[in-house]
Scaffold this motif. Structure first.
Motif, mmCIF file in Angstrom:
data_model
loop_
_atom_site.group_PDB
_atom_site.id
_atom_site.type_symbol
_atom_site.label_atom_id
_atom_site.label_comp_id
_atom_site.label_asym_id
_atom_site.label_seq_id
_atom_site.Cartn_x
_atom_site.Cartn_y
_atom_site.Cartn_z
ATOM 1 N N LYS A 137 0.851 -1.207 0.000
ATOM 2 C CA LYS A 137 0.000 0.000 0.000
ATOM 3 C C LYS A 137 0.876 1.242 0.000
ATOM 4 O O LYS A 137 0.634 2.193 -0.744
ATOM 5 N N SER A 138 1.889 1.228 0.875
ATOM 6 C CA SER A 138 2.828 2.353 0.967
ATOM 7 C C SER A 138 3.528 2.576 -0.367
ATOM 8 O O SER A 138 3.679 3.712 -0.822
ATOM 9 N N LEU A 139 3.973 1.498 -0.953
ATOM 10 C CA LEU A 139 4.682 1.567 -2.225
ATOM 11 C C LEU A 139 3.756 2.069 -3.334
ATOM 12 O O LEU A 139 4.154 2.884 -4.167
ATOM 13 N N ALA A 140 2.523 1.612 -3.319
ATOM 14 C CA ALA A 140 1.539 2.048 -4.317
ATOM 15 C C ALA A 140 1.260 3.546 -4.188
ATOM 16 O O ALA A 140 1.085 4.242 -5.193
ATOM 17 N N ALA A 141 1.240 4.030 -2.968
ATOM 18 C CA ALA A 141 1.028 5.468 -2.738
ATOM 19 C C ALA A 141 2.158 6.282 -3.363
ATOM 20 O O ALA A 141 1.971 7.447 -3.738
ATOM 21 N N LYS A 142 3.323 5.652 -3.493
ATOM 22 C CA LYS A 142 4.462 6.304 -4.153
ATOM 23 C C LYS A 142 4.443 6.082 -5.662
ATOM 24 O O LYS A 142 5.342 6.505 -6.375
ATOM 25 N N GLY A 143 3.444 5.364 -6.140
ATOM 26 C CA GLY A 143 3.267 5.185 -7.587
ATOM 27 C C GLY A 143 3.815 3.904 -8.177
ATOM 28 O O GLY A 143 3.874 3.761 -9.401
ATOM 29 N N VAL A 144 4.227 2.958 -7.330
ATOM 30 C CA VAL A 144 4.752 1.688 -7.841
ATOM 31 C C VAL A 144 3.841 0.545 -7.379
ATOM 32 O O VAL A 144 3.625 0.359 -6.177
#
Lengths: 303, 72
Positions: B5-12
């Motif tokens: 989730k954290s990584l997705a929030a950064k666009g990955v």
């Protein structure tokens, strides 16, 4: 269209602007000469990619449809297949084949490892198998199958070799002309558009070599309609003919993707995947992450 | 799951794992027409995201190794 997110799941994969442009080109009739030409072009480039003179089929559907076509067109109900599984998608062949009344034996590895060739040999000695399925790269575990060992082993026992290339085609060699030893060759290679080919999901792609085609001929009738390659054969020979409406825009995108693949060169593309995969895993190891698969068996397409 | 989730929030966007590996591993695709520069960015952001939970990660070193090994 610049991709707003970096999509690094093991399929679908990032689509380039050229491919999006091809995908969103004007839709023409499926029997339009321009679509016919696109299909013929795509079939030719697919044959080139698989290095086969056999029959190639481009069918609207997902990789699982290609898996189904591979099985139902080569194996009859009551016949037996051996599934070599290195994960979730190797396992998928079990239920798939059993749906058609085909008997299934399995050699499965621990997730992250390859199947043991000695175990495979023992199994092949124990029963008569019409076909053996090998998952080139299992998308669930990132393990790359050892074709050099498995293909000649299976052919020694007279089984058809069905290769699931969904997570490997255009990233690792799938050469149907390659002799693995004593004339051992891949009989069927199946794949999907949405992984290393670089196109959105929507096309099932499958190639049948001479022994696989002979198996289809010997079956006569098969327990499928849409998945029966005999219904598609006249269409692939003359895409101006109709059986079921093809995924026209997907074919535009697929043709563009194949042009990109051949422009890069298969050898260069395979080398790039291998090199970059190793680099990614090495970097992630330095971040304290542990790849599931040992580097010796790790796939070029995902970690 | 918070990692992804954290990584997705950064666009990955990376994938979770299946069956018995669910919640224990993530899967990263690096195939097709994805660019080396995009994978480099992903490694940097994975490092950053992991760094929110773990101290002492040397993201610079990881990127240096990636640069050296991804070169032709």
């Amino acid at each position: 269209m610049p991709n707003k997110e970096l999509l690094l799941i093991p399929g679908p994969t990032p689509v380039t602007d050229e491919i999006y442009d091809a995908l969103s080109s004007e839709t023409y009739a499926h029997t339009d000469p321009r679509v016919v030409a696109c299909t013929l072009d795509s079939l030719a480039m697919t044959r080139q990619m698989f290095n086969t003179d056999g029959e190639v089929f481009l069918i609207a559907g997902s990789g699982t449809l290609a898996m189904e076509m591979a099985i139902v067109n080569t194996v009859a109900p009551g016949e037996r297949i051996l599934v070599l599984s290195q994960g979730f998608f190797g396992d998928r062949f079990i239920k798939l084949a059993e749906s058609f009344g085909i008997l299934v034996d399995v050699v499965a590895s621990e997730w992250g490892k390859r199947v043991c060739p000695a175990t495979v040999r023992l199994k092949l000695e124990s029963a008569k198998y019409k076909a053996v399925t090998i998952t080139h790269v299992d998308t669930s575990t990132g393990v790359l199958a050892d074709l050099d060992t498995l293909v000649p082993l299976c052919k020694t026992f007279g089984a058809l070799v069905i290769l699931d290339g969904v997570c490997a085609t255009a990233a690792a060699p799938e050469d149907m002309g390659h002799d693995y030893g004593q004339g051992a060759r891949l009989d069927v290679v199946l794949t999907g558009s949405q992984k290393a080919i670089g196109v959105p999901p929507g096309l099932a792609i499958i190639a049948f070599g001479p022994e696989a085609l002979a198996a289809r001929a010997a079956l006569g009738k098969v327990g499928a309609y849409y998945a029966d390659i005999y219904n598609w054969l006249p269409i692939m020979k003359d895409p101006g003919k109709y059986f079921a409406t093809p995924a026209v825009n997907m074919l535009y995108a697929y043709r563009k993707a194949l042009q990109i693949i051949h422009a890069e060169g298969l050898g260069a593309r395979y080398a790039r995947h291998s090199r970059v995969a190793k680099a990614v895993r090495e970097a992630l190891r330095l971040l304290g992450l542990v790849p599931l698969a040992d580097e010796k068996v790790a796939a070029p397409t995902l970690s | 799951m918070t990692f992804r989730k954290s990584l997705a929030a950064k666009g990955v966007v990376v994938a979770g794992s299946l069956a018995s590996l669910a919640g224990k591993a993530f899967r990263l695709g690096h195939m097709g027409n994805v660019e080396v520069a995009e994978l480099r960015r992903a490694i940097a952001l994975i490092g950053e995201t992991l760094g929110e939970q773990v101290v002492g990660l040397n993201v610079t070193a990881a990127l240096a190794v990636f640069d050296a090994q991804s070169r032709q």
